[in-house]
Design a protein around this motif. Structure first.
Motif, PDB file in Angstrom:
ATOM      1  N   ALA A   1      -3.423  13.295 -11.985  1.00 21.65           N
ATOM      2  CA  ALA A   1      -2.320  12.783 -10.649  1.00 21.65           C
ATOM      3  C   ALA A   1      -2.669  13.714  -9.508  1.00 21.65           C
ATOM      4  CB  ALA A   1      -1.003  12.845 -11.873  1.00 21.65           C
ATOM      5  N   GLY A   2      -3.383  14.095  -8.658  1.00 22.79           N
ATOM      6  CA  GLY A   2      -3.504  14.195  -8.184  1.00 22.79           C
ATOM      7  C   GLY A   2      -4.078  13.781  -6.893  1.00 22.79           C
ATOM      8  N   ALA A   3      -4.690  14.862  -5.696  1.00 24.21           N
ATOM      9  CA  ALA A   3      -4.629  14.033  -4.594  1.00 24.21           C
ATOM     10  C   ALA A   3      -6.126  13.541  -4.767  1.00 24.21           C
ATOM     11  CB  ALA A   3      -4.408  15.174  -3.087  1.00 24.21           C
ATOM     12  N   GLY A   4      -6.440  12.742  -4.423  1.00 24.54           N
ATOM     13  CA  GLY A   4      -7.622  11.584  -4.675  1.00 24.54           C
ATOM     14  C   GLY A   4      -7.034  11.406  -5.859  1.00 24.54           C
ATOM     15  N   GLY A   5      -6.992  12.063  -6.684  1.00 28.73           N
ATOM     16  CA  GLY A   5      -7.233  11.494  -8.802  1.00 28.73           C
ATOM     17  C   GLY A   5      -7.150  10.387  -8.613  1.00 28.73           C
ATOM     18  N   VAL A   6      -5.536  10.406  -8.402  1.00 27.24           N
ATOM     19  CA  VAL A   6      -5.239   8.526  -8.451  1.00 27.24           C
ATOM     20  C   VAL A   6      -6.352   7.327  -8.415  1.00 27.24           C
ATOM     21  CG1 VAL A   6      -3.020  10.305  -8.995  1.00 27.24           C
ATOM     22  CG2 VAL A   6      -3.765   8.337  -6.590  1.00 27.24           C
TER      23      VAL A   6
ATOM     24  N   VAL B   1       2.214   6.128 -12.122  1.00 27.09           N
ATOM     25  CA  VAL B   1       2.657   7.215 -10.836  1.00 27.09           C
ATOM     26  C   VAL B   1       3.817   7.014 -10.003  1.00 27.09           C
ATOM     27  CG1 VAL B   1       1.581   9.205  -9.830  1.00 27.09           C
ATOM     28  CG2 VAL B   1       0.447   8.617 -11.117  1.00 27.09           C
ATOM     29  N   SER B   2       2.933   6.045 -10.058  1.00 27.99           N
ATOM     30  CA  SER B   2       4.624   5.242  -8.607  1.00 27.99           C
ATOM     31  C   SER B   2       4.322   3.843  -8.324  1.00 27.99           C
ATOM     32  CB  SER B   2       4.529   6.239  -7.392  1.00 27.99           C
ATOM     33  OG  SER B   2       3.240   6.042  -7.058  1.00 27.99           O
ATOM     34  N   HIS B   3       4.679   3.247  -7.017  1.00 26.06           N
ATOM     35  CA  HIS B   3       4.468   1.714  -6.444  1.00 26.06           C
ATOM     36  C   HIS B   3       5.178   1.673  -5.349  1.00 26.06           C
ATOM     37  CE1 HIS B   3       8.327   1.286  -8.586  1.00 26.06           C
ATOM     38  NE2 HIS B   3       8.602  -0.289  -7.584  1.00 26.06           N
ATOM     39  N   GLU B   4       4.679   0.954  -4.697  1.00 27.33           N
ATOM     40  CA  GLU B   4       5.783   0.117  -3.610  1.00 27.33           C
ATOM     41  C   GLU B   4       5.585  -0.922  -3.456  1.00 27.33           C
ATOM     42  OE1 GLU B   4       3.560   2.289   0.374  1.00 27.33           O
ATOM     43  OE2 GLU B   4       3.232   3.612  -1.120  1.00 27.33           O
ATOM     44  N   LEU B   5       6.669  -1.821  -3.202  1.00 25.05           N
ATOM     45  CA  LEU B   5       6.437  -3.576  -2.988  1.00 25.05           C
ATOM     46  C   LEU B   5       6.621  -3.153  -1.388  1.00 25.05           C
ATOM     47  CD1 LEU B   5       6.194  -6.086  -4.483  1.00 25.05           C
ATOM     48  CD2 LEU B   5       8.906  -6.102  -3.813  1.00 25.05           C
ATOM     49  N   HIS B   6       6.403  -4.348  -0.832  1.00 28.33           N
ATOM     50  CA  HIS B   6       5.909  -4.275   0.494  1.00 28.33           C
ATOM     51  C   HIS B   6       6.596  -5.871   0.539  1.00 28.33           C
ATOM     52  CE1 HIS B   6       5.576   0.358   2.158  1.00 28.33           C
ATOM     53  NE2 HIS B   6       4.585  -0.210   0.769  1.00 28.33           N
TER      54      HIS B   6
ATOM     55  N   ARG C   1      -0.005   3.292  -8.106  1.00 26.45           N
ATOM     56  CA  ARG C   1      -0.724   4.705  -8.939  1.00 26.45           C
ATOM     57  C   ARG C   1      -0.531   4.513  -9.755  1.00 26.45           C
ATOM     58  NH1 ARG C   1       0.927   4.480  -3.702  1.00 26.45           N
ATOM     59  NH2 ARG C   1       0.260   5.007  -1.552  1.00 26.45           N
ATOM     60  N   TRP C   2      -2.251   4.427 -10.552  1.00 24.73           N
ATOM     61  CA  TRP C   2      -2.504   5.199 -11.286  1.00 24.73           C
ATOM     62  C   TRP C   2      -3.001   6.414 -12.118  1.00 24.73           C
ATOM     63  CZ3 TRP C   2       0.064   1.639 -15.526  1.00 24.73           C
ATOM     64  CH2 TRP C   2       0.830   1.081 -14.928  1.00 24.73           C
ATOM     65  N   ARG C   3      -2.609   6.638 -13.594  1.00 26.77           N
ATOM     66  CA  ARG C   3      -3.923   7.401 -13.561  1.00 26.77           C
ATOM     67  C   ARG C   3      -5.580   7.861 -13.398  1.00 26.77           C
ATOM     68  NH1 ARG C   3      -0.822  10.121 -17.296  1.00 26.77           N
ATOM     69  NH2 ARG C   3      -2.322   9.200 -18.934  1.00 26.77           N
ATOM     70  N   THR C   4      -5.646   6.615 -14.233  1.00 25.79           N
ATOM     71  CA  THR C   4      -7.027   5.802 -14.667  1.00 25.79           C
ATOM     72  C   THR C   4      -6.949   4.640 -14.561  1.00 25.79           C
ATOM     73  OG1 THR C   4      -6.820   5.354 -16.838  1.00 25.79           O
ATOM     74  CG2 THR C   4      -7.364   8.192 -15.878  1.00 25.79           C
ATOM     75  N   LEU C   5      -8.019   4.407 -13.940  1.00 30.75           N
ATOM     76  CA  LEU C   5      -8.805   2.355 -14.090  1.00 30.75           C
ATOM     77  C   LEU C   5      -7.489   2.267 -15.825  1.00 30.75           C
ATOM     78  CD1 LEU C   5      -9.492  -0.444 -11.894  1.00 30.75           C
ATOM     79  CD2 LEU C   5     -11.426   0.456 -13.345  1.00 30.75           C
ATOM     80  N   GLU C   6      -8.129   2.810 -16.666  1.00 30.10           N
ATOM     81  CA  GLU C   6      -8.250   1.975 -17.794  1.00 30.10           C
ATOM     82  C   GLU C   6      -6.580   2.143 -18.196  1.00 30.10           C
ATOM     83  OE1 GLU C   6     -12.189   3.057 -17.517  1.00 30.10           O
ATOM     84  OE2 GLU C   6     -10.334   4.380 -17.022  1.00 30.10           O
TER      85      GLU C   6
ATOM     86  N   VAL D   1      -2.925 -12.213  -6.843  1.00 34.69           N
ATOM     87  CA  VAL D   1      -4.541 -11.115  -6.373  1.00 34.69           C
ATOM     88  C   VAL D   1      -4.771  -9.461  -6.530  1.00 34.69           C
ATOM     89  CG1 VAL D   1      -6.333 -11.092  -4.922  1.00 34.69           C
ATOM     90  CG2 VAL D   1      -5.059 -13.024  -4.898  1.00 34.69           C
ATOM     91  N   VAL D   2      -5.612  -9.633  -7.867  1.00 31.76           N
ATOM     92  CA  VAL D   2      -5.266  -7.882  -7.929  1.00 31.76           C
ATOM     93  C   VAL D   2      -6.801  -7.707  -7.866  1.00 31.76           C
ATOM     94  CG1 VAL D   2      -4.697  -6.410  -9.726  1.00 31.76           C
ATOM     95  CG2 VAL D   2      -3.477  -8.608  -9.753  1.00 31.76           C
ATOM     96  N   GLU D   3      -6.849  -6.364  -7.044  1.00 32.24           N
ATOM     97  CA  GLU D   3      -7.934  -5.758  -6.834  1.00 32.24           C
ATOM     98  C   GLU D   3      -7.703  -4.160  -7.129  1.00 32.24           C
ATOM     99  OE1 GLU D   3     -11.205  -5.013  -3.624  1.00 32.24           O
ATOM    100  OE2 GLU D   3      -9.431  -6.367  -3.670  1.00 32.24           O
ATOM    101  N   HIS D   4      -8.197  -2.473  -7.283  1.00 27.98           N
ATOM    102  CA  HIS D   4      -8.611  -1.833  -7.785  1.00 27.98           C
ATOM    103  C   HIS D   4      -9.179  -0.885  -6.463  1.00 27.98           C
ATOM    104  CE1 HIS D   4      -7.435  -2.850 -11.423  1.00 27.98           C
ATOM    105  NE2 HIS D   4      -6.244  -2.600 -11.623  1.00 27.98           N
ATOM    106  N   PHE D   5      -8.407   0.340  -5.781  1.00 26.92           N
ATOM    107  CA  PHE D   5      -9.009   1.086  -4.861  1.00 26.92           C
ATOM    108  C   PHE D   5      -9.185   2.420  -5.933  1.00 26.92           C
ATOM    109  CE2 PHE D   5      -7.391  -2.142  -3.190  1.00 26.92           C
ATOM    110  CZ  PHE D   5      -8.747  -3.226  -2.191  1.00 26.92           C
ATOM    111  N   GLN D   6      -9.880   3.075  -5.060  1.00 31.26           N
ATOM    112  CA  GLN D   6     -10.311   5.138  -4.835  1.00 31.26           C
ATOM    113  C   GLN D   6     -10.335   5.890  -3.829  1.00 31.26           C
ATOM    114  OE1 GLN D   6     -12.759   5.255  -8.376  1.00 31.26           O
ATOM    115  NE2 GLN D   6     -14.576   5.602  -7.078  1.00 31.26           N
ATOM    116  N   ALA D   7     -10.044   6.686  -3.993  1.00 34.14           N
ATOM    117  CA  ALA D   7     -10.197   7.666  -2.602  1.00 34.14           C
ATOM    118  C   ALA D   7     -11.319   8.048  -2.515  1.00 34.14           C
ATOM    119  CB  ALA D   7      -9.306   8.594  -2.895  1.00 34.14           C
ATOM    120  N   PRO D   8     -12.108   7.759  -1.538  1.00 36.27           N
ATOM    121  CA  PRO D   8     -13.295   7.810  -0.692  1.00 36.27           C
ATOM    122  C   PRO D   8     -13.333   9.452  -1.570  1.00 36.27           C
ATOM    123  CG  PRO D   8     -12.615   6.801   0.968  1.00 36.27           C
ATOM    124  CD  PRO D   8     -11.486   7.968  -0.006  1.00 36.27           C
ATOM    125  N   GLY D   9     -14.476  10.117  -2.061  1.00 37.56           N
ATOM    126  CA  GLY D   9     -14.722  11.375  -2.002  1.00 37.56           C
ATOM    127  C   GLY D   9     -14.621  12.145  -3.658  1.00 37.56           C
TER     128      GLY D   9
END
Length: 104
Positions: free
Chosen positions: A4-9, A44-49, A63-68, A96-104
């Motif tokens: 759960a570090g930078a880019g790992g979520v 990990v965390s959430h935001e509602l806008h 934010r989730w630790r892993t997709l699963e 409508v739900v979609e999952h994203f990962q940080a590049p790299g």
């Protein structure tokens, strides 16, 4: 498993559209329902806008630790049924739900 570090979520993006004039009730129900999500392994965390142009539309970022952790762990848990039951009365359409990962 990713740390759960930078880019790992994994970022879950859910676009939620509620019935017009139920926003306050939805936000109240969400505040209670989010505890079910927050108690799930891998959360990990959430935001509602809330949308400015479409006040009955929300962007939920989780934010989730892993997709699963989301697609298997949470969705197959009893908490998921309870989550849906608490929010369903307000939903104008299916989220409508979609999952994203940080590049790299």
């Amino acid at each position: 498993a990713a740390q759960a570090g930078a880019g790992g979520v994994i970022l879950e993006f859910a676009q939620i559209t509620v019935h017009a004039a139920t926003e306050a009730q939805f936000e109240g129900a969400f505040a209670a329902a989010i505890r079910l999500l927050a108690a799930s392994p891998g959360y990990v965390s959430h935001e509602l806008h809330r949308s400015i142009e479409s006040p009955n539309r929300y962007a939920l970022l989780v934010r989730w630790r892993t997709l699963e952790d989301h697609t298997v762990g949470f969705r197959n848990s009893p908490a998921f049924g309870e989550w849906r039951a608490q929010l369903a009365p307000f939903l104008a359409t299916a989220p409508v739900v979609e999952h994203f990962q940080a590049p790299g």
